[in-house]
Design an enzyme around this catalytic site. Structure first.
Site, PDB file in Angstrom:
ATOM      1  N   ARG A  45       0.816  -1.224   0.000  1.00 23.00           N
ATOM      2  CA  ARG A  45       0.000   0.000   0.000  1.00 23.00           C
ATOM      3  C   ARG A  45       0.849   1.272   0.000  1.00 23.00           C
ATOM      4  NH1 ARG A  45      -5.491  -0.975   1.737  1.00 23.00           N
ATOM      5  NH2 ARG A  45      -6.005  -2.771   0.455  1.00 23.00           N
ATOM      6  N   ARG A  49      -3.484   6.449   0.343  1.00 18.60           N
ATOM      7  CA  ARG A  49      -3.935   7.667   1.012  1.00 18.60           C
ATOM      8  C   ARG A  49      -2.908   8.366   1.897  1.00 18.60           C
ATOM      9  NH1 ARG A  49      -9.432   5.050   2.984  1.00 18.60           N
ATOM     10  NH2 ARG A  49      -7.988   3.317   2.915  1.00 18.60           N
ATOM     11  N   ARG A  58      -7.025  11.226  -6.855  1.00 17.45           N
ATOM     12  CA  ARG A  58      -8.210  10.392  -6.660  1.00 17.45           C
ATOM     13  C   ARG A  58      -9.451  11.198  -6.250  1.00 17.45           C
ATOM     14  NH1 ARG A  58      -8.881   5.769  -4.545  1.00 17.45           N
ATOM     15  NH2 ARG A  58     -10.981   6.434  -4.960  1.00 17.45           N
ATOM     16  N   ASP A  94      -6.456  -3.522  -7.516  1.00 14.50           N
ATOM     17  CA  ASP A  94      -7.023  -4.100  -6.294  1.00 14.50           C
ATOM     18  C   ASP A  94      -7.286  -5.574  -6.543  1.00 14.50           C
ATOM     19  OD1 ASP A  94      -8.201  -3.049  -3.538  1.00 14.50           O
ATOM     20  OD2 ASP A  94      -9.424  -4.712  -4.241  1.00 14.50           O
ATOM     21  N   TYR A 169     -14.517 -12.289   0.601  1.00 15.32           N
ATOM     22  CA  TYR A 169     -15.307 -11.124   0.154  1.00 15.32           C
ATOM     23  C   TYR A 169     -16.564 -11.563  -0.591  1.00 15.32           C
ATOM     24  CZ  TYR A 169     -11.694  -7.860   1.593  1.00 15.32           C
ATOM     25  OH  TYR A 169     -10.824  -7.119   2.343  1.00 15.32           O
TER      26      TYR A 169
HETATM   27  O1  CP3 Z   1       0.255   0.140  -3.122  1.00 15.52           O
HETATM   28  C1  CP3 Z   1      -0.210  -1.022  -3.224  1.00 15.52           C
HETATM   29  O2  CP3 Z   1      -0.047  -1.902  -2.360  1.00 15.52           O
HETATM   30  C2  CP3 Z   1      -0.921  -1.407  -4.514  1.00 15.52           C
HETATM   31  C3  CP3 Z   1      -2.318  -1.243  -4.530  1.00 15.52           C
HETATM   32  C4  CP3 Z   1      -3.257  -2.171  -3.775  1.00 15.52           C
HETATM   33  C5  CP3 Z   1      -4.550  -1.761  -3.414  1.00 15.52           C
HETATM   34  N1  CP3 Z   1      -5.216  -2.835  -2.911  1.00 15.52           N
HETATM   35  C6  CP3 Z   1      -5.073  -0.396  -3.603  1.00 15.52           C
HETATM   36  C7  CP3 Z   1      -6.181   0.036  -2.737  1.00 15.52           C
HETATM   37  C8  CP3 Z   1      -3.126  -3.521  -3.420  1.00 15.52           C
HETATM   38  C9  CP3 Z   1      -1.918  -4.448  -3.542  1.00 15.52           C
HETATM   39  C10 CP3 Z   1      -4.385  -3.923  -2.876  1.00 15.52           C
HETATM   40  C11 CP3 Z   1      -4.679  -5.302  -2.443  1.00 15.52           C
HETATM   41  C12 CP3 Z   1      -5.845  -5.537  -1.568  1.00 15.52           C
HETATM   42  N2  CP3 Z   1      -7.102  -5.030  -1.671  1.00 15.52           N
HETATM   43  C13 CP3 Z   1      -5.836  -6.466  -0.500  1.00 15.52           C
HETATM   44  C14 CP3 Z   1      -4.652  -7.300  -0.095  1.00 15.52           C
HETATM   45  C15 CP3 Z   1      -3.666  -6.482   0.655  1.00 15.52           C
HETATM   46  C16 CP3 Z   1      -4.105  -6.149   2.059  1.00 15.52           C
HETATM   47  O3  CP3 Z   1      -4.145  -4.946   2.354  1.00 15.52           O
HETATM   48  O4  CP3 Z   1      -4.338  -7.078   2.835  1.00 15.52           O
HETATM   49  C17 CP3 Z   1      -7.099  -6.460   0.074  1.00 15.52           C
HETATM   50  C18 CP3 Z   1      -7.554  -7.278   1.264  1.00 15.52           C
HETATM   51  C19 CP3 Z   1      -7.905  -5.568  -0.682  1.00 15.52           C
HETATM   52  C20 CP3 Z   1      -9.347  -5.226  -0.483  1.00 15.52           C
HETATM   53  C21 CP3 Z   1      -9.486  -3.786  -0.173  1.00 15.52           C
HETATM   54  N3  CP3 Z   1      -9.485  -2.794  -1.145  1.00 15.52           N
HETATM   55  C22 CP3 Z   1      -9.514  -3.137   1.092  1.00 15.52           C
HETATM   56  C23 CP3 Z   1      -9.537  -3.855   2.419  1.00 15.52           C
HETATM   57  C24 CP3 Z   1      -9.542  -1.753   0.873  1.00 15.52           C
HETATM   58  C25 CP3 Z   1      -9.470  -0.623   1.898  1.00 15.52           C
HETATM   59  C26 CP3 Z   1     -10.783  -0.005   2.194  1.00 15.52           C
HETATM   60  C27 CP3 Z   1     -10.581   1.351   2.818  1.00 15.52           C
HETATM   61  O5  CP3 Z   1     -11.055   2.350   2.220  1.00 15.52           O
HETATM   62  O6  CP3 Z   1      -9.930   1.453   3.873  1.00 15.52           O
HETATM   63  C28 CP3 Z   1      -9.527  -1.570  -0.524  1.00 15.52           C
HETATM   64  C29 CP3 Z   1      -9.499  -0.273  -1.224  1.00 15.52           C
HETATM   65  C30 CP3 Z   1      -8.153   0.131  -1.692  1.00 15.52           C
HETATM   66  N4  CP3 Z   1      -7.341  -0.637  -2.468  1.00 15.52           N
HETATM   67  C31 CP3 Z   1      -7.500   1.371  -1.438  1.00 15.52           C
HETATM   68  C32 CP3 Z   1      -6.267   1.325  -2.109  1.00 15.52           C
HETATM   69  C33 CP3 Z   1      -5.235   2.409  -2.211  1.00 15.52           C
HETATM   70  C34 CP3 Z   1      -8.086   2.521  -0.636  1.00 15.52           C
HETATM   71  C35 CP3 Z   1      -9.198   3.161  -1.410  1.00 15.52           C
HETATM   72  C36 CP3 Z   1      -8.993   4.616  -1.686  1.00 15.52           C
HETATM   73  O7  CP3 Z   1      -7.863   5.127  -1.731  1.00 15.52           O
HETATM   74  O8  CP3 Z   1     -10.030   5.265  -1.913  1.00 15.52           O
END
Ligand code: CP3
Length: 367
Positions: A45, A49, A58, A94, A169
């Site tokens: 990540r 943010r 974004r 994602d 999920y």
């Molecule tokens: O920088 C990186 O790591 C690459 C981008 C990345 C994202 N998601 C972007 C993202 C990666 C590798 C993921 C994988 C992902 N997504 C996982 C496995 C990694 C982990 O964290 O365990 C999981 C479980 C998800 C599912 C998911 N998507 C979650 C739990 C969330 C967060 C929800 C929140 O708003 O807190 C997301 C959304 C997401 N994916 C965000 C990002 C940057 C945040 C959304 C935003 O910025 O609006």
């Protein structure tokens, strides 16, 4: 500017085998347990943010929409590389992007995560998840090709969600603390479970193949929620499916990383799935993890993301401890034990990168 060659598909891409190119980078070398000039570091990540430039780009674009726009994917992926000088980029996408591409109606809700409109409960629901290929995720193919050109010698990591984490999920309909519905289906309807997990394994494999063909230098399989299972259940219900994903990439020529959270009791089993690198969360010291994983695999981790909210001297001491413990492993990629928290001061991440490089710098000693 990186040396370019033209591959069989006519696309200009970096010659991965060139000395000093991405396949010879400290990150890929550490994954392969080869000598490195310094311990490589990147952060799960890292694009997200915590960065004001990410929040700005974004501001008016929904998460899934941003993942489908190669220009945005490229810019967001590059942001942490420019800012922090990390040793690898990770594709901005994602784990549910391929699930949506397979026809499942879902959204990523800010502050919550993936939410599925009609959760998967029956064999007919499983049947409706279509197989995917490059034409279902053309924006991923395009973004990876653009990034490989832009990144030059810096490796790009592709990724996919592992069958258990994706299934959770889909079955729960959204994030879950207990994974109760997932486990109920797993224990109560094992055939249906294996049909779903098998389909998600095929999806993860197809999604990773698209990224590898487009030029990523490594892949990570995220089984973030696998730590909810006992070792026996992990071995019976999950390991065969994750192993199938990794085995499908055995000849792809890129290192594979296998990561989960809360997996202290699963590290031995996870290490049998076939990846070159096992990701470790902050609960298990890397020397202990190495004893559980064995000498044939590198480790990745494992600074507690919450620690980055503490004063710098505390962070510095922890970085030193993790580098020391990582020396027990035959290869170490420095990372957090899970993703960067949105409230993290990005300056802390930049300082961690510089400190890891400084403390681990070794004289040239190459094989
Ligand atoms: O920088 C990186 O790591 C690459 C981008 C990345 C994202 N998601 C972007 C993202 C990666 C590798 C993921 C994988 C992902 N997504 C996982 C496995 C990694 C982990 O964290 O365990 C999981 C479980 C998800 C599912 C998911 N998507 C979650 C739990 C969330 C967060 C929800 C929140 O708003 O807190 C997301 C959304 C997401 N994916 C965000 C990002 C940057 C945040 C959304 C935003 O910025 O609006």
């Amino acid at each position: 500017m990186a040396a370019m060659t033209t591959d069989s598909t006519g696309t200009a891409r970096d010659d991965a085998t060139r000395p000093g190119g991405p396949a010879d980078s400290p990150f890929v070398r550490a994954c392969r347990r080869r000598p490195v000039p310094h311990t490589p570091v990147w952060f799960m990540r890292q694009a997200g943010r915590s960065l004001p430039e990410y929040r700005e780009i974004r501001a008016n674009v929904a998460m899934l929409e941003s993942c489908r726009r190669p220009d945005l994917v490229t810019e967001i992926t590059l942001q942490p590389v420019r800012r922090h000088g990390v040793d690898a980029a990770i594709l901005f996408s994602d784990i549910v992007v391929p699930v949506a591409a397979a026809g499942v109606d879902l959204d990523i809700v800010p502050g919550t995560g993936p939410v599925v409109a009609e959760p998967v409960r029956t064999a007919a629901d499983v049947q409706r998840i279509r197989p995917i290929g490059r034409d279902d995720v053309p924006y991923v193919d395009e973004a990876v090709r653009m990034l490989v050109r832009e990144l030059g010698d810096t490796p790009l990591i592709g990724f996919a969600g592992a069958p258990f984490t994706l299934a959770s999920y889909l079955i729960e309909g959204g994030p879950s603390r207990t994974h109760a519905k997932t486990k109920a289906l797993m224990y109560g309807e094992p055939e249906l479970w294996h049909a779903l997990a098998g389909r998600l394994a095929e999806m993860a494999l197809a999604f990773l193949r698209v990224q590898i063909e487009a030029g990523v230098s490594a892949v990570q399989l995220f089984d973030s929620w696998a730590g909810a299972l006992s070792e026996a259940d992990y071995r019976r219900f999950v390991l065969p499916h994750s192993a199938a994903v990794l085995a499908g990439l055995a000849d792809a020529g890129v290192p594979r990383i296998h990561f989960g959270v809360g997996t202290a009791e699963l590290l031995g089993a996870m290490s049998e799935a076939g990846a070159e690198v096992v990701g470790v969360d902050w609960r298990t010291p890397l020397d202990v993890a190495t004893r559980r994983i064995g000498p044939e695999q590198a480790v990745q981790g494992n600074l507690d993301p919450c620690l980055l909210l503490a004063p710098w001297p505390v962070v510095e001491a922890e970085v030193r401890r993790i580098l020391d413990e990582g020396r027990a492993a035959p290869g170490h990629v420095f990372n957090l034990g899970h993703g960067v928290l949105p409230e993290t001061d990005p300056e802390m991440l930049t300082r961690v990168v510089a400190l890891v490089h400084e403390l681990s710098a070794r004289p040239a000693d190459r094989d």
